[in-house]
Enzyme design. Structure first.
Site, PDB file in Angstrom:
ATOM      1  N   VAL A  52     -10.497 -12.976 -22.862  1.00  0.00           N
ATOM      2  CA  VAL A  52     -11.670 -13.094 -21.985  1.00  0.00           C
ATOM      3  C   VAL A  52     -12.716 -12.084 -22.400  1.00  0.00           C
ATOM      4  O   VAL A  52     -12.402 -10.907 -22.533  1.00  0.00           O
ATOM      5  CB  VAL A  52     -11.265 -12.845 -20.523  1.00  0.00           C
ATOM      6  CG1 VAL A  52     -12.491 -12.814 -19.630  1.00  0.00           C
ATOM      7  CG2 VAL A  52     -10.316 -13.919 -20.056  1.00  0.00           C
TER       8      VAL A  52
ATOM      9  N   HIS B 108     -11.695   1.954 -44.127  1.00  0.00           N
ATOM     10  CA  HIS B 108     -11.918   3.283 -43.574  1.00  0.00           C
ATOM     11  C   HIS B 108     -10.606   4.016 -43.343  1.00  0.00           C
ATOM     12  O   HIS B 108      -9.594   3.416 -42.973  1.00  0.00           O
ATOM     13  CB  HIS B 108     -12.684   3.165 -42.251  1.00  0.00           C
ATOM     14  CG  HIS B 108     -13.234   4.465 -41.765  1.00  0.00           C
ATOM     15  ND1 HIS B 108     -12.570   5.266 -40.880  1.00  0.00           N
ATOM     16  CD2 HIS B 108     -14.390   5.100 -42.055  1.00  0.00           C
ATOM     17  CE1 HIS B 108     -13.288   6.350 -40.634  1.00  0.00           C
ATOM     18  NE2 HIS B 108     -14.397   6.267 -41.331  1.00  0.00           N
TER      19      HIS B 108
ATOM     20  N   CYS C  96     -18.508  -0.597 -26.348  1.00  0.00           N
ATOM     21  CA  CYS C  96     -19.960  -0.733 -26.484  1.00  0.00           C
ATOM     22  C   CYS C  96     -20.604   0.632 -26.645  1.00  0.00           C
ATOM     23  O   CYS C  96     -20.318   1.560 -25.888  1.00  0.00           O
ATOM     24  CB  CYS C  96     -20.540  -1.445 -25.257  1.00  0.00           C
ATOM     25  SG  CYS C  96     -22.328  -1.733 -25.343  1.00  0.00           S
TER      26      CYS C  96
ATOM     27  N   ALA D 208     -17.942   5.329 -31.642  1.00  0.00           N
ATOM     28  CA  ALA D 208     -16.922   4.293 -31.471  1.00  0.00           C
ATOM     29  C   ALA D 208     -15.520   4.746 -31.881  1.00  0.00           C
ATOM     30  O   ALA D 208     -14.563   4.534 -31.123  1.00  0.00           O
ATOM     31  CB  ALA D 208     -17.329   3.027 -32.235  1.00  0.00           C
TER      32      ALA D 208
ATOM     33  N   ARG E  35     -21.476   7.845 -34.527  1.00  0.00           N
ATOM     34  CA  ARG E  35     -20.055   7.531 -34.734  1.00  0.00           C
ATOM     35  C   ARG E  35     -19.220   7.802 -33.480  1.00  0.00           C
ATOM     36  O   ARG E  35     -18.159   8.428 -33.527  1.00  0.00           O
ATOM     37  CB  ARG E  35     -19.504   8.297 -35.941  1.00  0.00           C
ATOM     38  CG  ARG E  35     -20.235   7.964 -37.229  1.00  0.00           C
ATOM     39  CD  ARG E  35     -19.483   8.441 -38.461  1.00  0.00           C
ATOM     40  NE  ARG E  35     -18.089   8.011 -38.472  1.00  0.00           N
ATOM     41  CZ  ARG E  35     -17.673   6.767 -38.733  1.00  0.00           C
ATOM     42  NH1 ARG E  35     -18.568   5.823 -38.969  1.00  0.00           N
ATOM     43  NH2 ARG E  35     -16.397   6.469 -38.740  1.00  0.00           N
TER      44      ARG E  35
ATOM     45  N   PHE F 290      -9.663   5.652 -41.030  1.00  0.00           N
ATOM     46  CA  PHE F 290      -9.174   5.539 -39.656  1.00  0.00           C
ATOM     47  C   PHE F 290      -7.929   4.662 -39.590  1.00  0.00           C
ATOM     48  O   PHE F 290      -6.938   5.008 -38.948  1.00  0.00           O
ATOM     49  CB  PHE F 290     -10.285   4.975 -38.766  1.00  0.00           C
ATOM     50  CG  PHE F 290      -9.856   4.701 -37.347  1.00  0.00           C
ATOM     51  CD1 PHE F 290      -9.784   5.723 -36.419  1.00  0.00           C
ATOM     52  CD2 PHE F 290      -9.535   3.415 -36.941  1.00  0.00           C
ATOM     53  CE1 PHE F 290      -9.391   5.473 -35.111  1.00  0.00           C
ATOM     54  CE2 PHE F 290      -9.142   3.148 -35.640  1.00  0.00           C
ATOM     55  CZ  PHE F 290      -9.074   4.188 -34.726  1.00  0.00           C
TER      56      PHE F 290
END
Length: 706
Positions: A706, A180, A318, A329, A327, A182
């Site tokens: 974590v 992508h 999330c 994210a 889109r 990005f």
């Protein structure tokens, strides 16, 4: 402490991009303890290597046309090519890689498991027999023959092929992410970049800039959505994040498990010392105010080899399942990056399971069965063929109680000693966080929960931390684990998988003979607390900020006090420790981790999970951890460096997925076509190190996500 972030399989491009995603412990039939690797499987060349091959072909064509031209060295191009070829063959022979195509084909045949018994030499059989005798005795060694050795190799090849096929199918699904546009605009290492050879080539890809040069307005969202800063001290808002993650966060590939983050867990992770409220970012539906997306960052000081800098760990990316076509994210990633830049932080670390541009390290998930019956019932692990459930359960039995003198839970009075021990131990690794005493107290003690009246355990407990104190009151060892259950999505009998994750540990056995390990490293330490005296400057960075220096100008300054900084002095690197130290370390870690497993069982955990970072490879087999089907890849944002060993290579097929192995192959190719002595030395060192089994030396990656 590092964060996890990620989304389900169909989360759009950058949902994996900047997410630190440790996927839930996936169901795996390979839960059995690992076998030692008997041979190195043939390695697939990656796309970059293919490009190199094409370039080399072009060079050969040119040389054919200019073979008669004599250079300054008195050799024709053809003679130079022949000389380089001989040098490359000599290097390969020196490193035991085979010197001819025949050697390579023989190796492939042997590694494939399809070779006839005659292809396995008596010398190979003898070597394996000696290795087996050292580990398991003469009876087991006598059972090693050419016939069963060929069968073992065939089984190893099946494991390798199955694992690589699984990873290949996942990578095809993720190819759009890696390709992508990005990533082409981001300050990350690219596959086409020239390899890092010298230490002065390691560092920032882009320079830090003052806040006024950073974009001032939030990135635009699709219509009907709005940005919001999440206040984690607000119980209602924290509950919204919990609900969003519980319903939409990372699942395994078969959609059978999903991480179940508790509010206490989120509070523990997100309120790391020095956290910025503007780094906890949400997206709401404008009309209903429903929270539908979230991303966060955690501040940390990160050391990569000899250089340290302030960084952000990107966590908990999330997006609501129903909105992944919007889109959101990529916009979340850009917005959290903008907020970090505004506060003067220009570097980040994140993890995902897939391959993006470009992994700095890769590790594999391992699982230690505690509740064997339950794990089999929910499909997490499989019972071996022709084995009863009773026998399967018995395989994973642990001693009735711990037997480690001086063992007790860590208390606040231990922070100074534990902090010093951890800083010294973590300095051994190529890549690791740098924790101040204040951070040590937070990550190890703030998640203890509240005592339950009349019962064992604590309400809301997230972390379990133990120390070993000798008769003189000195802490010689520490270990910790944390609780992260997963919801079971397709079982009528069980609703939750109670999983413990190995956290940080440290022991002083690696400092045998070090006269400074038991004493304060600096006279500025307070004799009673071990911390820097209040009359002394707190840290380089704090002093600079107090003097009016801007945060963006202090990225390379440490948060450690002079006393804490001195704890890292004169510590040998993980890959330069002598054999007797590694032997002592392996023995001690096996005792510590076995103790941890007993404690985890006594607190009703079903499984203990870890990845092959730190020195984990030294105890995985003996403590009956089995390899899972998940891999965790580490990425650095705006930092260029050589790959870091992540403990890969002990199992068939792992070498093909290891960035260090790929880098070694690339450098070996480059060394064969250059007269640069630095390149040749580095290539020789890389290839030699890549051939070492991590079960003997551990890894160079000291980061626990974590």
């Amino acid at each position: 402490m590092s964060g996890i972030a990620g989304t389900s399989q169909d989360t759009s491009v950058a949902a994996s991009a900047s997410s630190s995603s440790t996927r839930p412990a996936a169901a795996s039939s390979s839960i059995a303890p690992p076998s030692p690797s008997l041979t190195t499987a043939p390695v697939k060349e990656q796309e970059q290597d293919d490009d190199d091959d094409q370039e080399n072909d072009d060079e050969e064509e040119e040389e054919e046309g200019t073979a008669a031209i004599t250079g300054a060295d008195g050799l024709t191009a053809k003679q130079r090519k022949k000389k380089k070829s001989k040098a490359a063959a000599k290097l390969r022979k020196k490193l035991g890689l085979g010197g001819s195509p025949t050697d390579a084909s023989e190796g492939k045949l042997l590694a494939s498991g399809s070779s006839r018994e005659g292809k396995i030499s008596d010398e190979v059989v003898s070597q394996v027999q000696r290795a087996v005798q050292a580990e398991h005795g003469s009876v087991a060694a006598n059972a090693v023959t050419k016939a069963n050795l060929a069968k073992v190799m065939a089984m190893m090849n099946l494991e390798r092929d199955a694992m690589l096929k699984s990873q290949d199918s996942k990578q095809k699904a993720q190819k759009a992410i890696a390709d992508h546009k990005f990533w082409k605009t981001q300050p990350v290492m690219k596959p086409t970049d020239a390899p890092v050879v010298k230490s002065d080539q390691e560092g920032s890809i882009e320079a830090s800039v003052p806040p006024e040069q950073v974009r001032q307005e939030p990135y635009p969202l699709p219509a009907d959505f709005e940005w919001v800063m999440i206040d984690v001290d607000n119980e209602g808002e924290l509950k919204e994040v919990y609900d969003l993650l519980s319903a939409n966060y990372v699942e395994d590939d078969d959609a059978t498990f999903r991480f179940d983050y508790s509010p206490e867990f989120l509070h523990w992770v997100l309120k790391h010392p020095g956290y910025q409220k503007t780094w906890h970012i949400g997206v709401r539906v404008a009309s209903t105010k429903k929270l539908v997306a979230f991303i966060s960052g955690i501040p940390h000081e990160l050391r990569v080899r000899e250089k340290s800098y302030q960084s952000t760990e990107i966590n908990f990316l999330c997006v609501h399942k129903k909105l992944r076509s919007k889109r959101l994210a990529p916009v979340l990633i850009k917005e959290v990056t903008r907020q970090c830049h505004l506060t003067g932080v220009f570097h980040a670390i994140y993890t995902v399971g897939s391959v993006l541009p470009t992994p700095v390290s890769c590790s594999r998930y391992y699982h230690r069965t505690i509740n064997a019956k339950k794990l089999a019932e929910i499909g997490f692990s499989a019972i071996p063929h022709n084995m009863s459930m009773e026998a399967h359960v018995k395989r994973f039995e642990l001693p009735a109680k711990t037997n480690l003198p001086g063992l007790r839970e860590m208390e606040r009075r231990d922070v100074a000693q534990v902090g010093k021990l951890m800083r010294r131990y973590m300095r051994r690794f190529d890549m690791a966080p740098r924790f101040s005493d204040h951070e040590v107290e937070h990550i190890l003690l703030s998640g203890r929960g509240e005592a339950c009246q009349g019962g064992r355990g604590r309400k809301g407990q997230v972390t379990w931390t133990y120390v070993v104190e000798n008769s003189e009151g000195r802490i010689t060892d520490m270990f910790a684990f944390y609780s992260l259950p997963s919801s079971i999505l397709d079982s009528d009998k069980h609703q939750s998988l109670n999983a413990a994750y190995l956290f940080y540990y440290a022991t002083d056995v690696v400092f045998q003979g070090d006269c400074d390990c038991d004493s304060d490293s600096s006279g500025v330490c307070d004799a009673e607390t071990g911390r820097a005296s209040t009359s002394q400057p707190s840290s380089e960075r704090a002093v600079a900020l107090a003097a009016g220096k801007a945060a963006w100008q202090c990225n390379s300054l440490t948060n450690l006090t002079s006393c804490e900084l001195a704890d890292e002095a004169r510590v040998a690197a993980w890959d330069s420790e002598p054999a007797h130290i590694k032997t002592a370390l392996k023995t001690r870690l096996n005792l510590l981790i076995n103790t941890l497993l007993i404690i985890a069982r006594d607190h009703d955990f079903d499984v203990v999970n870890c990845v092959t970072v730190m020195d984990n490879a030294l105890f995985l087999q003996q403590q009956k951890f089995g390899p899972g089907d998940g891999f965790l890849r580490f990425y650095l944002f705006n930092w260029r460096t050589k790959p870091v060993a992540g403990g890969m290579g002990a199992r068939p097929g792992e070498a093909e997925l290891d960035p260090v192995q790929a880098y070694a192959r690339s450098m070996a190719k480059r060394a064969a076509h250059t007269d640069d002595d630095d390149v040749k030395r580095l290539a020789e060192q890389l290839i030699r190190n890549a051939a070492i089994n991590p079960a003997e030396v551990g890894s160079g990656n000291g980061i626990v996500m974590v």
